[in-house]
Design a protein around this motif. Structure first.
Motif, mmCIF file in Angstrom:
data_model
loop_
_atom_site.group_PDB
_atom_site.id
_atom_site.type_symbol
_atom_site.label_atom_id
_atom_site.label_comp_id
_atom_site.label_asym_id
_atom_site.label_seq_id
_atom_site.Cartn_x
_atom_site.Cartn_y
_atom_site.Cartn_z
ATOM 1 N N THR A 196 0.969 -1.172 0.054
ATOM 2 C CA THR A 196 -0.130 -0.130 -0.052
ATOM 3 C C THR A 196 0.836 1.122 -0.180
ATOM 4 O O THR A 196 0.569 2.310 -0.545
ATOM 5 C CB THR A 196 -0.991 -0.144 1.225
ATOM 6 O OG1 THR A 196 -1.492 -1.123 1.265
ATOM 7 C CG2 THR A 196 -1.776 1.237 1.050
ATOM 8 N N ARG A 199 2.940 1.202 -3.391
ATOM 9 C CA ARG A 199 2.256 0.964 -4.910
ATOM 10 C C ARG A 199 3.053 -0.090 -5.647
ATOM 11 O O ARG A 199 2.925 0.123 -7.082
ATOM 12 C CB ARG A 199 1.953 2.044 -5.277
ATOM 13 C CG ARG A 199 1.058 3.081 -4.637
ATOM 14 C CD ARG A 199 0.709 4.298 -5.340
ATOM 15 N NE ARG A 199 0.069 5.060 -4.329
ATOM 16 C CZ ARG A 199 -0.563 6.571 -4.562
ATOM 17 N NH1 ARG A 199 -0.232 6.895 -6.060
ATOM 18 N NH2 ARG A 199 -1.157 7.152 -3.769
ATOM 19 N N ALA A 225 0.058 -4.752 -6.821
ATOM 20 C CA ALA A 225 0.150 -3.817 -6.242
ATOM 21 C C ALA A 225 -1.195 -3.083 -5.740
ATOM 22 O O ALA A 225 -1.155 -2.239 -4.906
ATOM 23 C CB ALA A 225 0.630 -2.704 -7.515
ATOM 24 N N ASP A 226 -2.358 -3.887 -5.907
ATOM 25 C CA ASP A 226 -3.673 -3.370 -5.271
ATOM 26 C C ASP A 226 -3.780 -4.266 -4.296
ATOM 27 O O ASP A 226 -4.900 -4.063 -3.456
ATOM 28 C CB ASP A 226 -4.691 -3.355 -6.233
ATOM 29 C CG ASP A 226 -4.743 -4.969 -7.085
ATOM 30 O OD1 ASP A 226 -4.015 -5.928 -6.533
ATOM 31 O OD2 ASP A 226 -5.728 -5.282 -7.583
ATOM 32 N N ASP A 250 0.307 0.715 -15.405
ATOM 33 C CA ASP A 250 0.188 1.142 -14.058
ATOM 34 C C ASP A 250 1.493 0.145 -13.297
ATOM 35 O O ASP A 250 1.624 0.427 -12.255
ATOM 36 C CB ASP A 250 -1.156 0.669 -13.246
ATOM 37 C CG ASP A 250 -2.183 1.678 -13.679
ATOM 38 O OD1 ASP A 250 -1.875 2.658 -13.966
ATOM 39 O OD2 ASP A 250 -3.176 1.019 -13.572
#
Length: 578
Positions: A196, A199, A225-226, A250
């Motif tokens: 978090t 990222r 990354a999420d 992303d």
């Protein structure tokens, strides 16, 4: 040319501490498997070549040399155009020894990174042997910037923050993270926090190994990354698998990886005990194990764990009855051995016990019979088991639970004899829970039979050491429902006596348990190693002085909360007996 796909093989393997050549050979085999899978890179765990934790062995110059030579051989082999290697080892740089992680590619050592945050709590003492490295930047691998934080480096934000700020695109984290109850969730939470903050996607690769008292459960995973979980390896089992990554707008994401179930709760505890026993016996090259089978719950579950770990052909059980051994115990021990399919023999100990008594009679004349004579029974049994071990090479499994080890309800050179104890970190009530569990379930890879292997009567009857007529554990100890809760408060939580009393426990009972806990320290120092299951086990975690006159008086005089002080009444004088 920008590379938009990446294939990383994760090698969740079981290295052996000190077996540098064996670990090297296993890494070579894993790399060949990774090549077959089409991997660009194969990743190994923290200090893989040395085994983890190697403790003071890493200070030995010849050991450092052996690890470096193995690394250089593996590096040269990457010149064949196959997968690159990420692998851990101790690395001497000038006067400093580091916990290092190396990238091997195109026939050379392409990059090296050093662990920054050296843990020095609980079971860890890395500051004793290693020097911390500087805050790292990423390493470049075929145009991709890889961040390589090592294990503890992700448990605070500094290292990952530095890697993110210096351009890392993926975090690849090699670990030697030992098991204890609830550890899986704790790891996920830490990893998710770092993802978090940065990222960046994160690979958490953990070794799977039993090393003395520590169990490394594997259970490796990947978070994108999420923070979504996209890969989960099994616990307590080796695995090599390919993960496929793609670069999008992303950044990088893992798009293909295996997801398997991981044992939780009591199942994880039982599996850890079995795995730890198996690795200890096999890595020390014992042909099998021998144990006393008394008809009680502790020896029954240890026999079941031994069979699950090693198979029935490698487990030898011996019942050693004396005049206080009941017919019920004889029947229960026989039924347990039969259900497990193990070798079982009965060796009566009357001649040995009474022979000792005759020898000691001139010294003991005029004195009342007491615990001394009771302990002769336990010590006769311990001598028999050790003799069988000496003659046939099998290791003695000792069977004392954490409740007994806490309060000294065990006999030195008697039932404490042995090489390893799979239930050393399980309280008595947990032994009952896991016994009931085993009768309806067994871990993946178990070599034991299905179904009921611990007779129901053993689970339901009142526990007894059978060292005198009509003896029951509760004659000397509080009920286990009380004892285990008080012990958990004193051992795992380090609570004040006043706080435990405020929970509803009797002051005198708590003080008695605390006193027994202190007095038994000298016994625990001489006990066999055993599997760590809780967050604070005896041995590597909890280190108390034997000479120790401190007694918690209940905290009344110093209680910051007056209501708490009133709850426990007047302070009591501690016993002068030490």
């Amino acid at each position: 040319m920008t590379q938009n796909t990446l294939k990383i093989a994760l090698a969740q393997l079981n290295p052996i501490v000190g077996d540098v050549s064996g670990n090297e050979a296993k890494a070579r085999e894993a790399r060949a498997e990774a090549a077959r899978l089409g991997a660009d890179l194969v990743m190994f765990t923290e200090l893989y070549l040395a085994g983890y934790p190697a403790e003071d062995l890493v200070l030995k110059p010849s050991f450092q040399d052996a690890c470096r030579a193995a690394l250089e051989r593996l590096a040269r082999e990457t010149g064949d155009g196959g997968p690159a290697i990420l692998i851990g080892l101790p690395w001497k740089e000038g006067d400093h020894l580091h916990n290092a992680y190396a990238l091997l590619d195109e026939g050379r050592i392409a990059a090296i990174r050093f662990k920054v945050d050296l843990p020095n709590y609980g079971v860890f003492d890395e500051k004793r042997v290693f020097s911390p490295g500087p805050l790292p930047g990423p390493v470049s691998f075929r145009g991709i910037r890889l961040g390589l934080p090592i294990c503890e480096d992700i448990w605070s934000e500094d290292v990952v923050e530095c890697l993110a700020e210096t351009g890392s695109e993926i975090l690849l984290v090699p670990n030697g993270s030992p098991y204890w109850r609830g550890k899986t969730e704790e790891r996920f939470n830490i990893a998710a926090l770092r993802v978090t903050e940065s990222r960046l996607p994160l690979v958490y690769l953990n070794e799977v190994s039993g090393q003395d008292e520590l169990i490394f459960d594997g259970a490796s995973f990947i978070l994108n990354a999420d923070s979504s979980l996209v890969c989960q390896f099994p616990a307590f089992r080796e695995k090599i698998a390919l993960t496929v990554w793609e670069r999008g707008s992303d950044g990088w994401a893992c798009i293909e990886a295996p997801i398997e179930a991981v044992e939780e709760g009591d199942e994880a505890d039982y599996a850890a005990c079995v795995f730890g026993l198996r690795d200890y016996v096999d890595k020390n090259r014992f042909p099998g194990v021998v144990l006393g089978l008394s008809g009680g719950i502790d020896s029954a579950i240890c026999a079941a764990m031994a069979v699950d770990a090693l198979g029935p052909d490698r487990v030898h059980a011996i019942m050693m009855p004396y005049r206080y051994t009941s017919e019920e115990s004889l029947k229960d021990a026989f039924e347990c051995a039969k259900a497990l399919g193990i070798r079982y023999e009965i060796l009566p100990i009357a001649d040995a016990v009474e022979g000792f008594e005759r020898i000691l009679q001139p010294l003991f004349e005029g004195r009342t019979r007491d615990i001394t004579e009771e302990n002769l029974q336990s010590r006769a049994r311990g001598t028999i088991l050790m003799s069988v071990s000496n003659k046939f090479g099998s290791m003695v499994v000792t069977t004392g639970n954490k409740s007994e080890m806490s309060v000294g309800y065990a006999t030195l050179y008697g039932d404490m004899n042995g090489g390893f104890n799979p239930i050393k970190d399980l309280y008595k009530l947990e032994v009952y829970q896991l016994s009931a569990l085993r009768n309806s379930w067994k871990p993946v890879g178990s070599k034991g039979p299905d179904g009921i292997v611990i007779p129901e009567n053993i689970i339901h009857k009142a526990p007894t050491a059978e060292l005198r007529e009509g003896q029951k554990d509760q004659d000397s100890l509080p009920p286990y429902e009380v004892l285990d809760e008080v012990l958990e408060c004193l051992v795992e939580k380090e609570m004040r006596v006043a706080e435990i009393v405020a929970m509803g426990h009797d002051l005198e009972t708590v003080k008695k348990v605390e006193r027994l806990l202190y007095l038994a320290e000298y016994k625990r120092r001489q006990s066999a190693p055993g599997v760590k299951v809780t967050k604070k086990n005896f041995g590597r975690d909890r280190r108390y002085p034997i000479v120790n006159r401190f007694r918690d008086q209940g905290g009344v005089a110093f209680a910051p909360d007056e209501a708490l002080a009133r709850a426990i009444g007047k302070p009591q004088q501690a016993s002068a007996d030490v």
